[in-house]
Design a protein around this motif. Structure first.
Motif, PDB file in Angstrom:
ATOM      1  N   THR A 193     -14.534  -3.947 -32.518  1.00  0.00           N
ATOM      2  CA  THR A 193     -13.060  -4.226 -32.866  1.00  0.00           C
ATOM      3  C   THR A 193     -12.369  -3.262 -33.787  1.00  0.00           C
ATOM      4  OG1 THR A 193     -13.656  -6.571 -33.042  1.00  0.00           O
ATOM      5  CG2 THR A 193     -11.642  -6.274 -34.195  1.00  0.00           C
ATOM      6  N   ILE A 208     -13.600  -8.873 -27.275  1.00  0.00           N
ATOM      7  CA  ILE A 208     -13.698 -10.323 -26.695  1.00  0.00           C
ATOM      8  C   ILE A 208     -14.928 -10.623 -26.824  1.00  0.00           C
ATOM      9  CG2 ILE A 208     -13.319 -11.927 -24.861  1.00  0.00           C
ATOM     10  CD1 ILE A 208     -10.498 -10.762 -25.937  1.00  0.00           C
ATOM     11  N   ALA A 213     -16.975 -13.536 -29.329  1.00  0.00           N
ATOM     12  CA  ALA A 213     -17.213 -14.819 -28.687  1.00  0.00           C
ATOM     13  C   ALA A 213     -18.551 -15.030 -28.908  1.00  0.00           C
ATOM     14  CB  ALA A 213     -16.890 -14.643 -27.096  1.00  0.00           C
ATOM     15  N   LEU A 223     -11.113 -13.806 -32.754  1.00  0.00           N
ATOM     16  CA  LEU A 223     -11.323 -13.842 -31.117  1.00  0.00           C
ATOM     17  C   LEU A 223      -9.712 -14.295 -30.753  1.00  0.00           C
ATOM     18  CD1 LEU A 223     -12.773 -13.901 -28.505  1.00  0.00           C
ATOM     19  CD2 LEU A 223     -13.423 -16.023 -28.996  1.00  0.00           C
ATOM     20  N   ALA A 266      -7.579 -10.966 -30.606  1.00  0.00           N
ATOM     21  CA  ALA A 266      -8.096 -10.351 -29.499  1.00  0.00           C
ATOM     22  C   ALA A 266      -7.824 -10.910 -28.134  1.00  0.00           C
ATOM     23  CB  ALA A 266      -9.758  -9.975 -29.371  1.00  0.00           C
ATOM     24  N   VAL A 267      -7.617 -12.057 -27.955  1.00  0.00           N
ATOM     25  CA  VAL A 267      -7.098 -12.481 -26.687  1.00  0.00           C
ATOM     26  C   VAL A 267      -5.561 -12.455 -26.643  1.00  0.00           C
ATOM     27  CG1 VAL A 267      -6.951 -14.671 -25.444  1.00  0.00           C
ATOM     28  CG2 VAL A 267      -9.161 -14.171 -26.362  1.00  0.00           C
ATOM     29  N   HIS A 298      -4.993  -8.971 -25.767  1.00  0.00           N
ATOM     30  CA  HIS A 298      -5.053  -8.501 -24.595  1.00  0.00           C
ATOM     31  C   HIS A 298      -4.070  -9.065 -23.739  1.00  0.00           C
ATOM     32  CE1 HIS A 298      -8.559  -6.377 -25.682  1.00  0.00           C
ATOM     33  NE2 HIS A 298      -9.555  -7.009 -25.049  1.00  0.00           N
TER      34      HIS A 298
END
Length: 155
Positions: free
Chosen positions: A17, A67, A71, A90, A93-94, A97
């Motif tokens: 990250t 991800i 997770a 998370l 990040a999602v 994306h």
């Protein structure tokens, strides 16, 4: 999950990250301002070449790692505040994306398809929108990194 395995996945989450956030920040504060001064033809050509090279193996490891590793941390963690922070990382990040997939990649494809055409029009359709989306995904990547760093510091 064992404590040492949890530590490993947390370390991998923080590292991937952080590297991803650093990559995004470098584009935001150095690459894009650096090529902004280029004439339209050179700007468009530079972005097309970046877009050909960026989705290489090293980038894909980071792209998937931001991800996958958080997770695993959320699934295998102890719960409590650390899990909440890992879940928030998370989510960042999602969201980043999704912006990449729904916004930046289509702009990249349109720019690639415009090669051989009017670079001024291609740049006008690309640059400000791409930069605006990139600022948001960079902030999300930095937030995700900060959240995981807090979890790591408390581990």
């Amino acid at each position: 999950m064992s404590s040492s395995l949890s530590s490993l996945f947390l370390a991998l989450a923080v590292i991937t990250t952080g590297l991803y956030a650093g990559f995004m920040l470098t584009f935001l504060i150095a690459v894009m301002p650096g090529i902004a001064a280029l004439p339209d033809e050179r700007f468009a050509d530079a972005m097309r070449r970046f877009n050909e090279k960026v989705p290489g193996p090293a980038f894909l490891v980071l792209f998937l790692g931001v991800i996958a590793f958080p997770a695993v941390v959320t699934i295998g963690g102890d719960g409590g505040r650390d899990r909440v922070l890992a879940v928030a990382a998370l989510v960042c990040a999602v969201a980043g994306h999704l912006i990449t997939i729904a916004g930046n990649i289509p702009l990249n494809k349109a720019l690639a398809e415009s090669e051989g055409g009017d670079d001024s029009a291609a740049r006008a359709a690309f640059e400000s929108r791409w930069n605006r989306l990139h600022r948001v995904r960079t902030l999300l990547a930095l937030a995700g990194f900060a959240l995981l760093a807090v979890v790591g510091a408390e581990f």
